[in-house]
Design a protein around this motif. Structure first.
Motif, PDB file in Angstrom:
ATOM      1  N   GLU A   1       0.834  -1.205   0.000  1.00 17.76           N
ATOM      2  CA  GLU A   1       0.000   0.000   0.000  1.00 17.76           C
ATOM      3  C   GLU A   1       0.869   1.256   0.000  1.00 17.76           C
ATOM      4  OE1 GLU A   1      -4.086   1.523   2.211  1.00 17.76           O
ATOM      5  OE2 GLU A   1      -2.811   0.029   3.175  1.00 17.76           O
ATOM      6  N   ARG A   2       1.960   1.233   0.776  1.00 20.43           N
ATOM      7  CA  ARG A   2       2.863   2.390   0.791  1.00 20.43           C
ATOM      8  C   ARG A   2       3.488   2.603  -0.582  1.00 20.43           C
ATOM      9  NH1 ARG A   2       4.957   0.276   5.617  1.00 20.43           N
ATOM     10  NH2 ARG A   2       6.965  -0.085   4.597  1.00 20.43           N
ATOM     11  N   TRP A   3       3.864   1.486  -1.226  1.00 22.07           N
ATOM     12  CA  TRP A   3       4.425   1.611  -2.578  1.00 22.07           C
ATOM     13  C   TRP A   3       3.388   2.194  -3.537  1.00 22.07           C
ATOM     14  CZ3 TRP A   3       2.776  -0.685  -7.150  1.00 22.07           C
ATOM     15  CH2 TRP A   3       3.613  -0.486  -8.260  1.00 22.07           C
TER      16      TRP A   3
ATOM     17  N   LEU B   1       8.730  25.959  -3.726  1.00 25.04           N
ATOM     18  CA  LEU B   1       8.271  24.569  -3.812  1.00 25.04           C
ATOM     19  C   LEU B   1       9.260  23.573  -3.218  1.00 25.04           C
ATOM     20  CD1 LEU B   1       6.758  24.438  -7.416  1.00 25.04           C
ATOM     21  CD2 LEU B   1       5.549  24.672  -5.248  1.00 25.04           C
ATOM     22  N   TYR B   2      10.464  24.016  -2.884  1.00 25.72           N
ATOM     23  CA  TYR B   2      11.508  23.088  -2.445  1.00 25.72           C
ATOM     24  C   TYR B   2      11.095  22.305  -1.197  1.00 25.72           C
ATOM     25  CZ  TYR B   2      15.968  21.342  -0.700  1.00 25.72           C
ATOM     26  OH  TYR B   2      16.966  20.539  -0.227  1.00 25.72           O
ATOM     27  N   GLU B   3      10.696  23.004  -0.150  1.00 27.39           N
ATOM     28  CA  GLU B   3      10.336  22.326   1.101  1.00 27.39           C
ATOM     29  C   GLU B   3       9.084  21.458   0.941  1.00 27.39           C
ATOM     30  OE1 GLU B   3      11.105  21.047   4.858  1.00 27.39           O
ATOM     31  OE2 GLU B   3      12.348  22.377   3.635  1.00 27.39           O
ATOM     32  N   PRO B   4       8.008  21.967   0.282  1.00 23.68           N
ATOM     33  CA  PRO B   4       6.848  21.091   0.056  1.00 23.68           C
ATOM     34  C   PRO B   4       7.206  19.829  -0.732  1.00 23.68           C
ATOM     35  CG  PRO B   4       6.246  23.366  -0.359  1.00 23.68           C
ATOM     36  CD  PRO B   4       7.734  23.351  -0.154  1.00 23.68           C
ATOM     37  N   THR B   5       8.135  19.958  -1.689  1.00 22.91           N
ATOM     38  CA  THR B   5       8.540  18.792  -2.484  1.00 22.91           C
ATOM     39  C   THR B   5       9.225  17.748  -1.609  1.00 22.91           C
ATOM     40  OG1 THR B   5       8.782  20.104  -4.504  1.00 22.91           O
ATOM     41  CG2 THR B   5       9.968  18.017  -4.409  1.00 22.91           C
TER      42      THR B   5
ATOM     43  N   LEU C   1       3.341   6.047  -5.758  1.00 26.21           N
ATOM     44  CA  LEU C   1       3.206   6.279  -7.195  1.00 26.21           C
ATOM     45  C   LEU C   1       2.612   7.648  -7.484  1.00 26.21           C
ATOM     46  CD1 LEU C   1       1.837   2.846  -8.493  1.00 26.21           C
ATOM     47  CD2 LEU C   1       4.194   3.663  -8.444  1.00 26.21           C
ATOM     48  N   GLU C   2       1.837   8.180  -6.521  1.00 27.09           N
ATOM     49  CA  GLU C   2       1.212   9.481  -6.710  1.00 27.09           C
ATOM     50  C   GLU C   2       2.168  10.629  -6.422  1.00 27.09           C
ATOM     51  OE1 GLU C   2      -1.858  10.583  -7.699  1.00 27.09           O
ATOM     52  OE2 GLU C   2      -2.114   8.555  -8.429  1.00 27.09           O
ATOM     53  N   VAL C   3       3.284  10.342  -5.720  1.00 29.40           N
ATOM     54  CA  VAL C   3       4.169  11.421  -5.307  1.00 29.40           C
ATOM     55  C   VAL C   3       4.839  12.088  -6.504  1.00 29.40           C
ATOM     56  CG1 VAL C   3       6.297  11.975  -4.082  1.00 29.40           C
ATOM     57  CG2 VAL C   3       4.582  10.523  -3.004  1.00 29.40           C
ATOM     58  N   LEU C   4       5.513  11.300  -7.334  1.00 28.60           N
ATOM     59  CA  LEU C   4       6.261  11.892  -8.443  1.00 28.60           C
ATOM     60  C   LEU C   4       5.358  12.628  -9.432  1.00 28.60           C
ATOM     61  CD1 LEU C   4       8.994   9.173  -9.092  1.00 28.60           C
ATOM     62  CD2 LEU C   4       9.163  11.293  -7.789  1.00 28.60           C
ATOM     63  N   PRO C   5       4.203  12.033  -9.838  1.00 28.50           N
ATOM     64  CA  PRO C   5       3.308  12.807 -10.710  1.00 28.50           C
ATOM     65  C   PRO C   5       2.810  14.092 -10.045  1.00 28.50           C
ATOM     66  CG  PRO C   5       2.712  10.490 -10.760  1.00 28.50           C
ATOM     67  CD  PRO C   5       3.721  10.656  -9.671  1.00 28.50           C
ATOM     68  N   THR C   6       2.606  14.043  -8.727  1.00 34.21           N
ATOM     69  CA  THR C   6       2.133  15.235  -8.020  1.00 34.21           C
ATOM     70  C   THR C   6       3.209  16.307  -7.988  1.00 34.21           C
ATOM     71  OG1 THR C   6       0.613  13.938  -6.661  1.00 34.21           O
ATOM     72  CG2 THR C   6       1.252  16.093  -5.812  1.00 34.21           C
ATOM     73  N   VAL C   7       4.449  15.907  -7.698  1.00 40.04           N
ATOM     74  CA  VAL C   7       5.562  16.863  -7.704  1.00 40.04           C
ATOM     75  C   VAL C   7       5.726  17.477  -9.091  1.00 40.04           C
ATOM     76  CG1 VAL C   7       8.074  17.081  -7.520  1.00 40.04           C
ATOM     77  CG2 VAL C   7       6.796  15.804  -5.785  1.00 40.04           C
ATOM     78  N   ALA C   8       5.675  16.622 -10.121  1.00 43.51           N
ATOM     79  CA  ALA C   8       5.831  17.121 -11.491  1.00 43.51           C
ATOM     80  C   ALA C   8       4.705  18.081 -11.853  1.00 43.51           C
ATOM     81  CB  ALA C   8       5.861  15.946 -12.466  1.00 43.51           C
ATOM     82  N   ALA C   9       3.463  17.714 -11.480  1.00 43.95           N
ATOM     83  CA  ALA C   9       2.317  18.574 -11.793  1.00 43.95           C
ATOM     84  C   ALA C   9       2.406  19.902 -11.045  1.00 43.95           C
ATOM     85  CB  ALA C   9       1.022  17.851 -11.429  1.00 43.95           C
ATOM     86  N   MET C  10       2.912  19.862  -9.817  1.00 45.34           N
ATOM     87  CA  MET C  10       3.052  21.068  -9.014  1.00 45.34           C
ATOM     88  C   MET C  10       4.059  22.027  -9.662  1.00 45.34           C
ATOM     89  SD  MET C  10       3.545  21.014  -4.889  1.00 45.34           S
ATOM     90  CE  MET C  10       5.170  20.248  -4.973  1.00 45.34           C
TER      91      MET C  10
ATOM     92  N   LYS D   1       7.755  13.931  -0.765  1.00 42.53           N
ATOM     93  CA  LYS D   1       8.478  12.687  -1.037  1.00 42.53           C
ATOM     94  C   LYS D   1       8.609  11.839   0.225  1.00 42.53           C
ATOM     95  CE  LYS D   1      11.099  14.290  -5.052  1.00 42.53           C
ATOM     96  NZ  LYS D   1      12.433  14.612  -5.604  1.00 42.53           N
ATOM     97  N   ARG D   2       8.820  12.499   1.364  1.00 43.13           N
ATOM     98  CA  ARG D   2       8.911  11.747   2.624  1.00 43.13           C
ATOM     99  C   ARG D   2       7.563  11.138   3.002  1.00 43.13           C
ATOM    100  NH1 ARG D   2      11.879  16.705   5.439  1.00 43.13           N
ATOM    101  NH2 ARG D   2      13.994  16.432   4.603  1.00 43.13           N
ATOM    102  N   SER D   3       6.486  11.784   2.592  1.00 44.34           N
ATOM    103  CA  SER D   3       5.152  11.306   2.974  1.00 44.34           C
ATOM    104  C   SER D   3       4.842   9.932   2.406  1.00 44.34           C
ATOM    105  CB  SER D   3       4.078  12.299   2.509  1.00 44.34           C
ATOM    106  OG  SER D   3       3.893  12.223   1.097  1.00 44.34           O
ATOM    107  N   ALA D   4       5.565   9.531   1.345  1.00 46.17           N
ATOM    108  CA  ALA D   4       5.325   8.212   0.744  1.00 46.17           C
ATOM    109  C   ALA D   4       5.597   7.088   1.732  1.00 46.17           C
ATOM    110  CB  ALA D   4       6.190   8.034  -0.501  1.00 46.17           C
ATOM    111  N   GLU D   5       6.434   7.346   2.742  1.00 49.43           N
ATOM    112  CA  GLU D   5       6.763   6.329   3.737  1.00 49.43           C
ATOM    113  C   GLU D   5       5.861   6.404   4.966  1.00 49.43           C
ATOM    114  OE1 GLU D   5       8.972   3.983   3.177  1.00 49.43           O
ATOM    115  OE2 GLU D   5       9.304   4.845   1.194  1.00 49.43           O
ATOM    116  N   GLU D   6       4.954   7.368   4.999  1.00 57.81           N
ATOM    117  CA  GLU D   6       4.104   7.542   6.170  1.00 57.81           C
ATOM    118  C   GLU D   6       2.721   6.945   5.936  1.00 57.81           C
ATOM    119  OE1 GLU D   6       4.077  11.708   6.943  1.00 57.81           O
ATOM    120  OE2 GLU D   6       6.267  11.860   7.095  1.00 57.81           O
ATOM    121  N   GLU D   7       2.075   6.530   7.015  1.00 55.18           N
ATOM    122  CA  GLU D   7       0.779   5.871   6.906  1.00 55.18           C
ATOM    123  C   GLU D   7      -0.284   6.782   6.304  1.00 55.18           C
ATOM    124  OE1 GLU D   7      -0.524   4.087  10.490  1.00 55.18           O
ATOM    125  OE2 GLU D   7       1.184   2.721  10.649  1.00 55.18           O
ATOM    126  N   ASP D   8      -0.209   8.087   6.631  1.00 58.34           N
ATOM    127  CA  ASP D   8      -1.219   9.011   6.112  1.00 58.34           C
ATOM    128  C   ASP D   8      -0.694   9.787   4.910  1.00 58.34           C
ATOM    129  OD1 ASP D   8       0.647  10.545   7.386  1.00 58.34           O
ATOM    130  OD2 ASP D   8      -0.806  11.884   8.357  1.00 58.34           O
TER     131      ASP D   8
END
Length: 427
Positions: A316-318, A373-377, A322-331, A381-388
């Protein structure tokens, strides 16, 4: 039973599903008590309807006839189901080992046919890893519970005694036949192997477990001599029919014959039960024996569920990552669009700006957006390892309007010119 998929049928089905627009990835798992499709789709409703129609067409029945027998899982529930299946928790026999091999072969077939992609590849590998952990770290498979071992126990109970004096005929030379031979060998029984396709495979089984191998065209003669027949081929048609069996029973001088059909679809015509002296048990009867023996493994099943939850959490974490990189790119694309629009809207404010200064201004504007955008990015990316993590990703996509179909409403962003105030001191 009518939906059972041979390898050839599964290949055709996967090709048909993959060619349809809403389905991006596909795999099919077909065992003695299930036929399941695992799909990655763009439109779940359309894909489900298409899959139902395709399965019904394969079985030659109307889709409405399947509705009551269907179950459908989506998202992480579908992943949990496959993990449980591979671990033997959702099998005909709790803790059976052969289901893992069946899931592996289903995945390998889909992989060879080019029907899988990154999501199903990760899903099936995760399921197989979960199954391996369950069998390694629990005792759920202790004693080798399996459909074939339950079938041998059923044969012994039906005949009311030992089997070592009985002549046992195994029709088929696949994995089920091998497991049946192993269970028989443990009771001191040597079997006769009948190969429906690969005679060399039957010879190999006979060498390993004792007994003899015969070709398929010798089946009628072998049926005349057998006391017990266990059939487990992949044939799409019955291989033992009533009319032929009646002739063979007439030559047996009244000796009874026990038939155990482990094949799906059935190898033995159900009408054979009407032949005098013949008893037939199918996979449902075998399951009753298995359920009676499952009590001691229920505690291990609870331990297995915890292991599955751990592996599922990893998947589930993996999936969320998958949404992180597309979200960063879209941002970043959205930020570049805003920078370009603001520069264009204020182009008249610096008409006398030279080309070099104009380039510096554009670079500075983009650098400011990038710094913001540096800090939000990093946090994203770290959020991918978190439950929420998925909540943080959803919040960012909402705040930046990344899922909006239209550009967000915004007025012109005018830049106030920087003027030097006239000062009396000449500065």
């Amino acid at each position: 039973e009518r939906l059972a998929l041979t390898e050839g049928k599964a290949t055709g089905l996967l090709g048909e599903l993959k060619a349809s627009e809403p389905i991006g990835e596909a795999a099919a798992v077909s065992t003695c008590n299930r036929t399941e499709l695992y799909l990655v789709v763009s439109d779940p409703v359309a894909a489900e309807s298409l899959a139902l129609g395709t399965l019904a067409g394969e079985a030659g029945i109307r889709p409405t006839e399947l509705v009551e027998s269907l179950y459908s899982y989506r998202g992480i529930e579908a992943a949990h189901h496959l993990f449980s299946v591979a671990a033997g928790l959702d099998s005909m026999i709790l803790g059976e080992a052969e289901i893992q091999g069946q899931v592996k072969r289903a995945y390998e077939l889909a992989l060879v046919e080019g029907a899988t992609g990154p999501i199903l590849n990760r899903l099936f590998r995760g399921a197989l890893a979960a199954g391996k952990r369950v069998r390694t770290e629990t005792r759920i498979g202790e004693g080798g519970p399996s459909v074939p071992s339950a079938a041998v126990e059923l044969a012994q109970a039906s005949l009311g005694g030992g089997l070592n004096s009985r002549r046992v005929l195994l029709v088929g030379a696949g994995e089920t036949a091998e497991l049946t031979a192993r269970a028989l060998a443990a009771k001191g029984v040597e079997a006769v192997f009948v190969a429906n396709r690969r005679y060399d495979r039957a010879i190999g089984l006979a060498d390993r477990f004792g007994g003899i191998a015969v070709r398929f065209d010798e089946l009628p003669a072998q049926l005349e001599q057998a006391d017990i027949v266990v059939s487990s081929t992949n044939s799409p048609h019955h291989i033992i029919e009533r009319e032929e069996l009646e002739l063979m029973m007439a030559a047996r001088d009244g000796r009874p014959l026990l038939l155990i059909d482990l094949a799906v679809p059935r190898d033995i015509d159900p009408a054979c039960l009407e032949v005098e002296g013949v008893s037939i048990h199918d996979v449902d009867a075998v399951q009753m024996i298995a359920e009676r023996n499952a009590g001691g493994r229920e505690a291990e099943a609870r331990r297995a569920e915890r292991l599955i939850a751990s592996e599922l959490n990893r998947f589930e974490r993996w999936l969320e990552s998958l949404e992180v990189l597309p979200t960063v790119a879209a941002m970043r694309v959205r930020a570049d669009e805003i920078v370009a629009r603001v520069l264009e809207e204020n182009a008249g404010s610096w008409k006398n700006l030279g080309a070099e200064d104009s380039a510096r201004l554009q670079a500075m504007a983009r650098a400011i957006a990038s710094r913001i955008l540096y800090e939000p990015t990093l946090r994203l990316k770290r959020s991918a390892e978190e439950e929420d993590g998925y909540l943080q990703i959803a919040a960012v996509r909402g705040l930046f309007g990344l899922d909006a179909t239209n550009e967000p409403e915004a007025g012109e962003a005018n830049v106030t010119p920087i003027r030097r105030e006239d000062r009396g001191d000449g500065r």
